[in-house]
Scaffold this active site. Structure first.
Site, PDB file in Angstrom:
ATOM      1  N   HIS A 102      -9.327  -5.592  32.249  1.00 47.69           N
ATOM      2  CA  HIS A 102      -8.630  -4.382  32.700  1.00 47.69           C
ATOM      3  C   HIS A 102      -7.498  -4.751  33.641  1.00 47.69           C
ATOM      4  O   HIS A 102      -7.437  -5.876  34.151  1.00 47.69           O
ATOM      5  CB  HIS A 102      -9.597  -3.450  33.451  1.00 47.69           C
ATOM      6  CG  HIS A 102     -10.138  -4.037  34.725  1.00 47.69           C
ATOM      7  ND1 HIS A 102     -11.090  -5.036  34.744  1.00 47.69           N
ATOM      8  CD2 HIS A 102      -9.840  -3.769  36.031  1.00 47.69           C
ATOM      9  CE1 HIS A 102     -11.379  -5.354  35.995  1.00 47.69           C
ATOM     10  NE2 HIS A 102     -10.623  -4.605  36.790  1.00 47.69           N
ATOM     11  N   HIS A 258      -7.392  -8.628  34.149  1.00 44.19           N
ATOM     12  CA  HIS A 258      -8.359  -9.574  34.691  1.00 44.19           C
ATOM     13  C   HIS A 258      -9.774  -9.150  34.334  1.00 44.19           C
ATOM     14  O   HIS A 258     -10.019  -8.000  33.944  1.00 44.19           O
ATOM     15  CB  HIS A 258      -8.196  -9.741  36.213  1.00 44.19           C
ATOM     16  CG  HIS A 258      -8.359  -8.475  36.976  1.00 44.19           C
ATOM     17  ND1 HIS A 258      -7.371  -7.516  37.077  1.00 44.19           N
ATOM     18  CD2 HIS A 258      -9.413  -7.987  37.684  1.00 44.19           C
ATOM     19  CE1 HIS A 258      -7.798  -6.509  37.806  1.00 44.19           C
ATOM     20  NE2 HIS A 258      -9.046  -6.762  38.197  1.00 44.19           N
ATOM     21  N   ARG A 273     -11.248  -6.485  48.997  1.00 47.49           N
ATOM     22  CA  ARG A 273      -9.991  -6.288  48.250  1.00 47.49           C
ATOM     23  C   ARG A 273      -9.159  -5.198  48.879  1.00 47.49           C
ATOM     24  O   ARG A 273      -9.694  -4.196  49.358  1.00 47.49           O
ATOM     25  CB  ARG A 273     -10.316  -5.914  46.800  1.00 47.49           C
ATOM     26  CG  ARG A 273      -9.155  -6.028  45.845  1.00 47.49           C
ATOM     27  CD  ARG A 273      -9.535  -5.558  44.446  1.00 47.49           C
ATOM     28  NE  ARG A 273      -9.203  -4.146  44.299  1.00 47.49           N
ATOM     29  CZ  ARG A 273      -9.408  -3.438  43.163  1.00 47.49           C
ATOM     30  NH1 ARG A 273      -9.954  -4.003  42.112  1.00 47.49           N
ATOM     31  NH2 ARG A 273      -9.057  -2.172  43.103  1.00 47.49           N
TER      32      ARG A 273
HETATM   33  C1  SIN Z   1     -11.810  -6.529  40.141  1.00 42.46           C
HETATM   34  O1  SIN Z   1     -10.934  -6.233  40.944  1.00 42.46           O
HETATM   35  O2  SIN Z   1     -11.852  -6.066  39.024  1.00 42.46           O
HETATM   36  C2  SIN Z   1     -12.867  -7.525  40.568  1.00 42.46           C
HETATM   37  C3  SIN Z   1     -12.405  -8.917  40.400  1.00 42.46           C
HETATM   38  C4  SIN Z   1     -13.431  -9.896  40.888  1.00 42.46           C
HETATM   39  O3  SIN Z   1     -14.370  -9.516  41.584  1.00 42.46           O
HETATM   40  O4  SIN Z   1     -13.288 -11.077  40.580  1.00 42.46           O
END
Ligand code: SIN
Length: 282
Positions: A102, A258, A273
């Protein structure tokens, strides 16, 4: 163009570079930041290892790229600021956050520009994040397919994801349940978007959020979408980042998809994040 203030080490042929010579706990001067921004546009996802930063310093780094995007309450870390997303997979959890390919928040009319993710606790092995270059995904389509996609609009939503998260993931203590906090988001975006900074075209549909094509039924849309999802994540368009504690990744949601690998049962993985506000895809 070369770099004089930072060291840029590509990690794969398609995208991704580690940046050396930057301490994200300290203010970044404008000349150094200009090189970081250029590396971000050149490599689409950049990584900084060995950082020791607070949530506020992570946010300050994100803000160098633009205003931060707040999150719905159920994803916030209680007591912290509204732009901080805590991704905490406990040893007993079965599902992780971001388990499918996504780009972030495409269910919103204005999805985010990019996301900065900081590794606080990582499993002994596994828990890597994969990234896929969506310029390459677009560039390698045939002229016939490009013509077909030109002008097509996709409908994105977060309904399926919310239902899955609510079924399988325990909400953070004190947070609201997903459905109460975050009404189903729905948005329409071009299937191919033009990056506002580089002017390059990128494929912009993803299996996690894209529901169908505008003006078609879900059943009619699926064969073409399924082809595009498989194409978008071809191995030669990807890189894979092996996290170390203190590493920070910053990816471009306008040109990258990703996926967070869910391959560390019985272990905890804790990431913080922040995400930067984007512009309406065109
Ligand atoms: C995400 O932002 O989709 C999670 C990415 C991750 O935890 O590596």
């Amino acid at each position: 163009m070369s770099y004089s203030r930072i060291v840029v080490k590509p990690i794969a042929g398609a995208l991704g570079a580690e940046i050396e010579g930057v301490d994200l706990a300290k203010p970044i001067d404008d000349a150094t930041f200009a090189e970081i921004r250029r590396a971000h546009l050149d490599y689409l996802v950049i990584f900084f290892r060995g950082q020791k930063i607070t949530d506020e310093e992570l946010a300050a780094f994100g803000r160098r790229f633009g205003e931060l995007a707040p999150l719905p309450p159920h994803r916030q870390f209680p007591g912290k600021f509204p732009e901080l997303l805590v991704i905490d997979k406990k040893p007993e959890d079965k599902l992780n956050f971001g388990w499918e390919w996504h780009s972030d928040t495409t269910h919103l009319p204005v999805p985010t520009l990019g996301s900065a993710l900081y590794a606080k606790i990582i499993p002994p092995v596994g828990g890597d994040t994969m990234f896929a270059n969506q310029y390459m995904a677009y560039d390698t389509l045939s002229d016939g397919m490009k013509k077909l996609l030109d002008g097509l609009v996709a409908v994105h939503s977060n309904g399926r994801i919310l239902r899955t998260l609510e079924e399988k993931v325990t909400p953070a203590p004190g947070s609201e349940p997903a459905s109460a906090a975050w009404a189903n988001g729905r948005a329409e975006h071009p299937v191919v978007r033009t990056h506002p900074d580089t002017g390059r075209k990128a494929l912009f549909v993803n299996v996690m959020h894209t529901e169908g094509l505008k003006g078609m039924t879900i059943e009619e849309s699926q064969p073409l979408l399924q082809y595009l999802y498989a194409h978008a994540s071809r191995p030669e368009f990807t890189c894979r980042f092996r996290w170390t504690e203190g590493a920070v990744a910053f990816w471009d949601n306008r040109s990258v998809q990703h996926l967070a690998m869910n391959d560390y049962p019985g272990h905890r993985r804790l990431m913080h994040r922040v995400q930067v506000k984007g512009t309406k895809p065109v």
